[in-house]
Design an enzyme around this catalytic site. Sequence first.
Site, PDB file in Angstrom:
ATOM      1  N   ASN A 136      -1.865  13.950  34.369  1.00 49.09           N
ATOM      2  CA  ASN A 136      -0.835  13.632  35.356  1.00 49.09           C
ATOM      3  C   ASN A 136      -0.172  12.333  34.886  1.00 49.09           C
ATOM      4  OD1 ASN A 136       0.664  12.908  37.571  1.00 49.09           O
ATOM      5  ND2 ASN A 136      -1.094  12.524  38.919  1.00 49.09           N
ATOM      6  N   TRP A 137       1.017  12.463  34.313  1.00 49.52           N
ATOM      7  CA  TRP A 137       1.665  11.298  33.704  1.00 49.52           C
ATOM      8  C   TRP A 137       2.283  10.365  34.742  1.00 49.52           C
ATOM      9  CZ3 TRP A 137       4.641  13.864  28.965  1.00 49.52           C
ATOM     10  CH2 TRP A 137       3.692  14.431  28.107  1.00 49.52           C
ATOM     11  N   LYS A 138       2.331  10.780  35.985  1.00 54.07           N
ATOM     12  CA  LYS A 138       2.910   9.966  37.071  1.00 54.07           C
ATOM     13  C   LYS A 138       4.300   9.454  36.659  1.00 54.07           C
ATOM     14  CE  LYS A 138      -1.728   9.025  38.681  1.00 54.07           C
ATOM     15  NZ  LYS A 138      -2.661   8.125  39.333  1.00 54.07           N
ATOM     16  N   GLY A 184      -5.103  10.563  34.990  1.00 52.86           N
ATOM     17  CA  GLY A 184      -3.895   9.746  35.045  1.00 52.86           C
ATOM     18  C   GLY A 184      -3.787   8.875  33.807  1.00 52.86           C
ATOM     19  N   GLY A 185      -4.209   7.616  33.941  1.00 54.19           N
ATOM     20  CA  GLY A 185      -4.045   6.617  32.886  1.00 54.19           C
ATOM     21  C   GLY A 185      -4.455   7.087  31.495  1.00 54.19           C
ATOM     22  N   HIS A 215      -1.117  15.039  46.001  1.00 54.67           N
ATOM     23  CA  HIS A 215      -1.745  13.926  45.291  1.00 54.67           C
ATOM     24  C   HIS A 215      -1.884  12.738  46.252  1.00 54.67           C
ATOM     25  CE1 HIS A 215      -2.333  10.532  42.614  1.00 54.67           C
ATOM     26  NE2 HIS A 215      -2.861  11.405  41.776  1.00 54.67           N
ATOM     27  N   SER A 275     -10.088   7.825  37.307  1.00 52.55           N
ATOM     28  CA  SER A 275     -10.609   7.036  36.182  1.00 52.55           C
ATOM     29  C   SER A 275     -11.442   7.845  35.192  1.00 52.55           C
ATOM     30  CB  SER A 275     -11.385   5.821  36.695  1.00 52.55           C
ATOM     31  OG  SER A 275     -10.516   4.983  37.456  1.00 52.55           O
ATOM     32  N   GLU A 298      -1.260   9.734  45.988  1.00 45.42           N
ATOM     33  CA  GLU A 298      -0.089   8.831  46.070  1.00 45.42           C
ATOM     34  C   GLU A 298       1.007   9.452  46.940  1.00 45.42           C
ATOM     35  OE1 GLU A 298       0.150   8.381  41.819  1.00 45.42           O
ATOM     36  OE2 GLU A 298      -1.781   7.370  41.945  1.00 45.42           O
ATOM     37  N   GLU A 337     -10.171  14.051  44.212  1.00 47.77           N
ATOM     38  CA  GLU A 337      -9.876  12.730  43.683  1.00 47.77           C
ATOM     39  C   GLU A 337     -10.147  11.673  44.752  1.00 47.77           C
ATOM     40  OE1 GLU A 337      -6.843  12.944  40.241  1.00 47.77           O
ATOM     41  OE2 GLU A 337      -5.710  12.989  42.095  1.00 47.77           O
ATOM     42  N   GLY A 374      -7.088   5.078  39.287  1.00 48.23           N
ATOM     43  CA  GLY A 374      -6.427   3.948  38.642  1.00 48.23           C
ATOM     44  C   GLY A 374      -7.163   2.631  38.810  1.00 48.23           C
TER      45      GLY A 374
HETATM   46  P1  PGA Z   1      -6.455   7.886  36.965  1.00 45.42           P
HETATM   47  O1  PGA Z   1      -5.542   8.829  37.908  1.00 45.42           O
HETATM   48  O2  PGA Z   1      -7.098   8.778  35.932  1.00 45.42           O
HETATM   49  O3  PGA Z   1      -5.505   6.892  36.354  1.00 45.42           O
HETATM   50  O4  PGA Z   1      -7.478   7.263  37.840  1.00 45.42           O
HETATM   51  C1  PGA Z   1      -5.973  10.102  38.302  1.00 45.42           C
HETATM   52  C2  PGA Z   1      -4.945  10.751  39.192  1.00 45.42           C
HETATM   53  O5  PGA Z   1      -4.372  10.072  40.058  1.00 45.42           O
HETATM   54  O6  PGA Z   1      -4.647  11.956  39.067  1.00 45.42           O
END
Ligand code: PGA
Length: 251
Positions: free
Chosen positions: A10-12, A234-235, A95, A213, A97, A167, A173
């Site tokens: 997930n590149w956000k 994500g990251g 998600h 993470s 966010e 999640e 993150g």
């Molecule tokens: P993260 O994000 O790996 O940076 O913790 C995961 C996500 O929000 O899908």
Amino acid sequence: MSRNYLIAGNWKMNKTPKEAVALAEGVRKIKAGAGIRKMIAPSFVCIPAVVEVLKGSDVTLAAQNMASVEEGAHTGETSVLMLKELGVESVILGHSERRHVYGESDELINAKVKLALSHGLEVVLCVGETLEEREDGKVDEVCFRQIEGGLSGVSADGMKHIVIAYEPVWAIGTGKTATPLDAQTVHKACRGKIAELYSPSIANSVIIQYGGSVKPGNAAELMAQEDIDGALVGGASLDADSFAGIVAFDV
Ligand code: PGA
């Protein structure tokens, strides 16, 4: 175990179109073991360029969100019709966010889930508790409510195109990961909820990803858990080598 693994990036809101092309080229080259599927979710504006890179590849292309209606006066929104025409195959919905920063409710997410399924998209439905909810002992309650709310009106047949991503919000993150056993406990409970809502066989075939993470160094122990069938990353998905290190968890 018969379920496959799904490792999704997930590149956000990261990567410009040019940077997205370079990263997609890197992801395309990653060799996944048998039973491991790769997925990437670039931002909307990067999708047209990334589609070209992924043509003929084994990487599933996903969007990070979509509107709950097909078209009309919805400034700033993106329609399922637009995504379909570009060749998008999956969509991440609910998600944390979207839920916590943009205030999306289970009802809104449910409308999106049903619309996506009606257009033949696969849905990655995200669920997970905040730290406060965890400390209050409400993990199951929150996840079950989000699963039940998000899947309301989805048929048994529709479940073939649903992936759940657990999640925990406090792990996204932050560098904090749920321990493999903590995550396994929640995954098992979520699978039990799906068995109750549908059937044990549907619950047994649903992919439940873990997110929060995930990185090359912790992927193997998470993926080794019986009810963890992949990762939503994500990251660590923003660099092809680090994403490759997660895809290679079983070697
Ligand atoms: P993260 O994000 O790996 O940076 O913790 C995961 C996500 O929000 O899908």
